[in-house]
Design an enzyme around this catalytic site. Sequence first.
Site, PDB file in Angstrom:
ATOM      1  N   SER A 161     -63.860 -18.697 -95.148  1.00  0.00           N
ATOM      2  CA  SER A 161     -64.096 -18.894 -93.719  1.00  0.00           C
ATOM      3  C   SER A 161     -64.606 -17.663 -93.003  1.00  0.00           C
ATOM      4  CB  SER A 161     -62.809 -19.376 -93.037  1.00  0.00           C
ATOM      5  OG  SER A 161     -61.764 -18.424 -93.199  1.00  0.00           O
ATOM      6  N   ASP A 199     -59.024 -15.935 -83.139  1.00  0.00           N
ATOM      7  CA  ASP A 199     -58.054 -17.032 -83.108  1.00  0.00           C
ATOM      8  C   ASP A 199     -56.734 -16.682 -83.790  1.00  0.00           C
ATOM      9  OD1 ASP A 199     -58.852 -16.961 -85.739  1.00  0.00           O
ATOM     10  OD2 ASP A 199     -59.707 -18.984 -85.788  1.00  0.00           O
ATOM     11  N   HIS A 248     -59.078 -15.126 -87.653  1.00  0.00           N
ATOM     12  CA  HIS A 248     -60.433 -14.627 -87.852  1.00  0.00           C
ATOM     13  C   HIS A 248     -60.802 -13.675 -86.705  1.00  0.00           C
ATOM     14  CE1 HIS A 248     -60.075 -18.715 -89.594  1.00  0.00           C
ATOM     15  NE2 HIS A 248     -60.642 -18.139 -90.640  1.00  0.00           N
TER      16      HIS A 248
END
Length: 403
Positions: free
Chosen positions: A74, A375, A378
């Site tokens: 991610s 968040d 990340h």
Amino acid sequence: MAQQLHPNPRHDRPLYKQRSPASLLTSRAIAELRALAYTPAMAARLVVAFLAVSSGFLAVSGQKFNAIFSFGDSMSDTGNLCVNGPPAGLTLTQPPYGETFFGRATCRCSDGRLVVDFLAEKYGLPLLKPSKQGGADFKKGANMAIIGATTMDSNFFQSLGIADKIWNNGPLNTQIQWFKQLMPSICRSTQACKSYLSKSLFVLGEFGGNDYNAQIFGGYSPEQASGQSGTIVDAIGKGVEQLLALGATYVVVPGVLPVGCFPIYLTLYQTSNAGDYDQYGCLKRFNALSARHNQLLQSKVSSLQGRYPGARIMYADFYTHVYDMVRSPGSYGFSTNLRACCGAGGGKYNYQNGARCGMAGASACSNPASSLSWDGIHLTEAAYKKIADGWVSGAYCHPAIGA
């Protein structure tokens, strides 16, 4: 990097799972921009579209690449997990993800662009399309990264009794297979591929974060998870060698991040023992796990550099750079370092597992560029740009991409 969070059956506590070339715009282009009723995100897209045409101005230190090919999780995925529609339950497909640059959620785990996006811009290449996007032209680059990806295949996690903690089928070896499937559309023969790929940039990772997350989610301690670091790093090394065999010459191999400084871990694993924290407020045990992985990975990269002197194999130091941002946030333009920009709950970390970014009850800060963490899991676009700059210059990549 991070996966969705689920209760731990073994415990009763929750788990964690260049310069702006705006001066190149013509006066006519500026006038047209002013004439439009546009949002900041729309304006940013128009500027980048113009700069893509002016790619010659974006080459760094004279270095040019045919394409960029990215692999990872991610930290790098530009849409692979969402090509068949947004997966149910994933908050990253909801606003305010993507708000800073794209003006919408794009399946990137940030408020805007990622490191690979900035690398593409720096070398005058288009933003990388997800490799699973049908009908796309991948001659200038492709992104095999997918959210939740691990280094190791499912058998590894089954052997540890934690196969249920892995929820997608895109580990490192699978991503390399995806790339091989694309190769006929990029170059038509083995020799042509070796020539073309030798002048392309490969970014292999970061890999490892989710391999450790799965173990922690499954009830292993950071110290126990560290016992698997050698196996994980060996698999990353084999991945590098697979790419070299295909013709790659320029390969960036990033380490893992100082997750002990991330709001999610700081929230879910906070303790009352001051000795569990370093002087900057990070959890020592989790950072020690990352540091052990990176120590082994640097040794692996050094070994590969010796075995393949004709290749440029580069270790990208995520850990040291991000830790320096935590230590001296003001020098990077950040007003917060351990607090999520987008989240809920306030306090030191602004993270709640039941109200993560994109969920009801969560909201984003007014200026994401002033935050290191987006968040809680990340980083922000602003942080990713600084990281990309450090990789190109060599400040946090050895040797430098741009040298």
